[in-house]
Design a protein around this motif. Structure first.
Motif, mmCIF file in Angstrom:
data_model
loop_
_atom_site.group_PDB
_atom_site.id
_atom_site.type_symbol
_atom_site.label_atom_id
_atom_site.label_comp_id
_atom_site.label_asym_id
_atom_site.label_seq_id
_atom_site.Cartn_x
_atom_site.Cartn_y
_atom_site.Cartn_z
ATOM 1 N N LEU A 143 0.877 -1.183 0.000
ATOM 2 C CA LEU A 143 0.000 0.000 0.000
ATOM 3 C C LEU A 143 0.901 1.215 0.000
ATOM 4 O O LEU A 143 1.750 1.365 0.887
ATOM 5 C CB LEU A 143 -0.901 0.004 1.243
ATOM 6 C CG LEU A 143 -1.761 1.265 1.441
ATOM 7 C CD1 LEU A 143 -2.805 1.394 0.322
ATOM 8 C CD2 LEU A 143 -2.477 1.227 2.795
ATOM 9 N N SER A 145 1.116 5.614 -1.424
ATOM 10 C CA SER A 145 0.443 6.717 -2.100
ATOM 11 C C SER A 145 1.430 7.847 -2.339
ATOM 12 O O SER A 145 2.428 7.980 -1.624
ATOM 13 C CB SER A 145 -0.764 7.183 -1.274
ATOM 14 O OG SER A 145 -0.445 8.315 -0.521
ATOM 15 N N ASN A 147 1.053 10.723 -1.645
ATOM 16 C CA ASN A 147 1.060 11.642 -0.497
ATOM 17 C C ASN A 147 2.365 11.577 0.277
ATOM 18 O O ASN A 147 2.820 12.586 0.821
ATOM 19 C CB ASN A 147 -0.086 11.305 0.470
ATOM 20 C CG ASN A 147 -1.419 11.832 -0.023
ATOM 21 O OD1 ASN A 147 -1.456 12.625 -0.967
ATOM 22 N ND2 ASN A 147 -2.499 11.417 0.609
ATOM 23 N N LYS A 152 2.455 18.259 3.258
ATOM 24 C CA LYS A 152 1.088 18.080 3.763
ATOM 25 C C LYS A 152 0.046 18.873 2.962
ATOM 26 O O LYS A 152 -1.001 18.342 2.585
ATOM 27 C CB LYS A 152 1.071 18.508 5.240
ATOM 28 C CG LYS A 152 -0.169 18.146 5.971
ATOM 29 C CD LYS A 152 0.033 16.866 6.767
ATOM 30 C CE LYS A 152 -1.215 16.459 7.500
ATOM 31 N NZ LYS A 152 -1.245 15.053 7.840
ATOM 32 N N TYR A 157 -5.949 14.151 0.831
ATOM 33 C CA TYR A 157 -6.225 13.526 2.122
ATOM 34 C C TYR A 157 -7.033 12.230 1.954
ATOM 35 O O TYR A 157 -8.045 12.199 1.256
ATOM 36 C CB TYR A 157 -6.978 14.486 3.061
ATOM 37 C CG TYR A 157 -7.099 13.893 4.437
ATOM 38 C CD1 TYR A 157 -6.021 13.924 5.318
ATOM 39 C CD2 TYR A 157 -8.250 13.238 4.832
ATOM 40 C CE1 TYR A 157 -6.092 13.326 6.568
ATOM 41 C CE2 TYR A 157 -8.336 12.632 6.086
ATOM 42 C CZ TYR A 157 -7.246 12.684 6.940
ATOM 43 O OH TYR A 157 -7.334 12.072 8.172
ATOM 44 N N GLY A 158 -6.557 11.171 2.582
ATOM 45 C CA GLY A 158 -7.266 9.891 2.546
ATOM 46 C C GLY A 158 -6.917 9.016 1.347
ATOM 47 O O GLY A 158 -7.503 7.938 1.191
ATOM 48 N N GLY A 160 -4.324 7.077 0.558
ATOM 49 C CA GLY A 160 -3.873 5.727 0.911
ATOM 50 C C GLY A 160 -5.028 4.923 1.497
ATOM 51 O O GLY A 160 -5.290 3.791 1.082
ATOM 52 N N PHE A 161 -5.737 5.521 2.448
ATOM 53 C CA PHE A 161 -6.837 4.815 3.106
ATOM 54 C C PHE A 161 -7.900 4.390 2.083
ATOM 55 O O PHE A 161 -8.374 3.249 2.079
ATOM 56 C CB PHE A 161 -7.476 5.713 4.178
ATOM 57 C CG PHE A 161 -8.662 5.069 4.819
ATOM 58 C CD1 PHE A 161 -8.489 4.059 5.757
ATOM 59 C CD2 PHE A 161 -9.959 5.426 4.458
ATOM 60 C CE1 PHE A 161 -9.579 3.426 6.329
ATOM 61 C CE2 PHE A 161 -11.048 4.784 5.031
ATOM 62 C CZ PHE A 161 -10.865 3.787 5.964
HETATM 63 C C1 COA Z 1 1.366 4.792 4.688
HETATM 64 C C2 COA Z 1 0.719 5.468 3.480
HETATM 65 C C3 COA Z 1 0.195 4.382 2.538
HETATM 66 C C4 COA Z 1 -0.455 6.325 3.964
HETATM 67 O O1 COA Z 1 -1.140 6.868 2.869
HETATM 68 P P1 COA Z 1 -1.473 8.425 2.807
HETATM 69 O O2 COA Z 1 -2.140 8.657 1.506
HETATM 70 O O3 COA Z 1 -0.236 9.170 3.125
HETATM 71 O O4 COA Z 1 -2.459 8.597 4.049
HETATM 72 P P2 COA Z 1 -3.987 9.048 4.025
HETATM 73 O O5 COA Z 1 -4.095 10.410 3.446
HETATM 74 O O6 COA Z 1 -4.841 7.972 3.466
HETATM 75 O O7 COA Z 1 -4.273 9.138 5.564
HETATM 76 C C5 COA Z 1 -3.755 10.179 6.345
HETATM 77 C C6 COA Z 1 -3.576 9.636 7.726
HETATM 78 O O8 COA Z 1 -2.575 8.625 7.720
HETATM 79 C C7 COA Z 1 -1.729 8.782 8.842
HETATM 80 N N1 COA Z 1 -0.394 9.135 8.347
HETATM 81 C C8 COA Z 1 0.009 9.160 7.058
HETATM 82 N N2 COA Z 1 1.333 9.444 7.001
HETATM 83 C C9 COA Z 1 1.736 9.609 8.262
HETATM 84 C C10 COA Z 1 2.989 9.893 8.867
HETATM 85 N N3 COA Z 1 4.097 10.092 8.135
HETATM 86 N N4 COA Z 1 3.048 9.963 10.214
HETATM 87 C C11 COA Z 1 1.965 9.778 10.975
HETATM 88 N N5 COA Z 1 0.742 9.495 10.464
HETATM 89 C C12 COA Z 1 0.653 9.404 9.133
HETATM 90 C C13 COA Z 1 -2.371 9.844 9.697
HETATM 91 O O9 COA Z 1 -3.275 9.177 10.555
HETATM 92 C C14 COA Z 1 -3.128 10.674 8.700
HETATM 93 O O10 COA Z 1 -4.287 11.275 9.186
HETATM 94 P P3 COA Z 1 -4.231 12.607 10.066
HETATM 95 O O11 COA Z 1 -3.312 13.543 9.327
HETATM 96 O O12 COA Z 1 -5.651 13.061 10.113
HETATM 97 O O13 COA Z 1 -3.688 12.175 11.389
HETATM 98 C C15 COA Z 1 1.708 6.421 2.733
HETATM 99 O O14 COA Z 1 2.201 7.370 3.648
HETATM 100 C C16 COA Z 1 2.895 5.716 2.108
HETATM 101 O O15 COA Z 1 2.863 5.413 0.932
HETATM 102 N N6 COA Z 1 3.983 5.467 2.882
HETATM 103 C C17 COA Z 1 5.172 4.850 2.372
HETATM 104 C C18 COA Z 1 4.954 3.383 2.083
HETATM 105 C C19 COA Z 1 4.511 2.610 3.310
HETATM 106 O O16 COA Z 1 5.147 2.648 4.352
HETATM 107 N N7 COA Z 1 3.410 1.826 3.164
HETATM 108 C C20 COA Z 1 2.857 1.002 4.199
HETATM 109 C C21 COA Z 1 3.150 -0.418 3.967
HETATM 110 S S1 COA Z 1 2.245 -1.538 5.018
#
Ligand code: COA
Length: 292
Positions: A143, A145, A147, A152, A157-158, A160-161
């Motif tokens: 997973l 994104s 993002n 920020k 927003y959202g 990845g989720f």
């Molecule tokens: C983890 C990941 C998939 C999240 O997707 P995203 O699109 O960034 O997140 P979303 O917009 O769907 O959700 C936002 C929420 O995620 C959490 N979040 C995302 N990145 C964060 C970070 N760096 N630190 C803390 N919380 C984080 C928070 O809860 C945030 O909500 P909030 O700002 O209201 O607290 C993305 O950051 C990513 O690609 N990371 C690198 C790859 C990875 O580690 N993947 C997970 C493998 S299991």
């Protein structure tokens, strides 16, 4: 429109216009029969963009997926090798996410993903699931994104989720397992798709031993709470706190819990509400079914 969709659109404003749409990157033989019929959810109104990963014309789309993946995971030693994507995702599984109309995307995103305007849709996120031998159970193993590559104020927003939510809904996934590293931000997402059972807390067989393995029965009732941060009362009614914790800074806490799981002292669960409130490296309380 359901109230949950209303809540969602207030935060994920990008979802409505149609310039960002879900995509399904699946070979024709693996297309889902009767998509989106198991779970009750009215969030995904736009018809997905269909791409065949085996079609040479779709190579630019696949290359942009690699860019997101490699840039999002590169620093964690988890970047997907090309053969893994082909052999373990494109061939057996279901790959989905969101894509943006290229002409409407910020130049910064296109540059980051090395994507050219001649391709109508540019991927912005990625989620992979594969069915297992165990009927009804799928394993999620990627997973990410765009993002994670953006400041920020420029994020969707959202994204990845909703990428995982879309795929679970579209593919009628009943039970979803997965792996994530303790202290990963993804735990804040994974804990919201259904009550999260911890089936492993330590995995030295993996590249990263500090990996948590989970399983959940997909339940869309919880999904809105990702956006509202409201406590999941159904969870709190069913499960109670134990005295056990997992401390992401303490490998021994993971090994101790792994031994408890192996001794059949569980099943053990994590609470999405707790995880949402905590820092990524804060200790997490472990929950268990309340006694009848
Ligand atoms: C983890 C990941 C998939 C999240 O997707 P995203 O699109 O960034 O997140 P979303 O917009 O769907 O959700 C936002 C929420 O995620 C959490 N979040 C995302 N990145 C964060 C970070 N760096 N630190 C803390 N919380 C984080 C928070 O809860 C945030 O909500 P909030 O700002 O209201 O607290 C993305 O950051 C990513 O690609 N990371 C690198 C790859 C990875 O580690 N993947 C997970 C493998 S299991």
């Amino acid at each position: 429109m359901s109230s949950s969709l209303n809540t969602l659109l207030k935060r994920a404003t990008w979802l409505e216009s149609g310039d960002i749409r879900p995509y399904v990157f699946v070979r024709p033989e693996n297309m889902i029969t009767n998509p989106g019929t198991r779970h009750n959810c009215d969030w995904f109104k736009h018809e997905p963009i269909f791409k065949n990963p085996l079609d040479l014309k779709e190579l630019p789309f696949a290359e942009a997926i690699y860019q997101i993946e490699w840039k999002a995971f590169g620093t964690q030693d988890l970047a997907i090798p090309r053969w893994v994507f082909y052999d373990c995702a494109a061939m057996p599984g279901f790959v989905a996410g969101f894509a943006g109309r290229t002409s409407k995307l910020p130049q910064k995103v296109k540059t980051l993903l090395n994507f050219s305007d001649e391709n109508e849709w540019c991927p912005l996120s990625l989620f992979i699931i594969i069915p297992t031998m165990h009927k009804g159970e799928w394993v999620a193993y990627d997973l990410c994104s765009v993002n994670s590559l953006l400041p920020k104020q420029e994020q969707y927003y959202g994204l990845g989720f909703l990428s995982k939510a879309f795929a679970l809904w579209y593919a009628n996934v009943n039970q979803c397992s997965g792996m994530t590293q303790w202290s990963s931000p993804s735990l804040k997402l994974h804990s919201n798709y259904g009550h999260l059972e911890m089936i492993g807390s330590y995995a030295p067989v993996h590249t990263h031993a500090k990996t948590m393995t989970y399983r959940c029965e997909v339940n869309t009732d919880n999904w809105e709470k990702f956006f509202t941060h409201e406590p999941d009362l159904a969870f709190l009614e069913k499960y109670g706190k134990t005295e056990h914790i997992i401390d992401p800074n303490d490998e021994q806490s993971m090994i101790t819990m792994q031994n408890r799981i192996q001794n059949n002292e569980g099943p053990f669960y994590l609470n999405a509400g707790d995880i949402a409130q905590k820092g990524l490296r804060d200790p997490l309380t472990v929950y268990k079914l309340k006694q009848a």
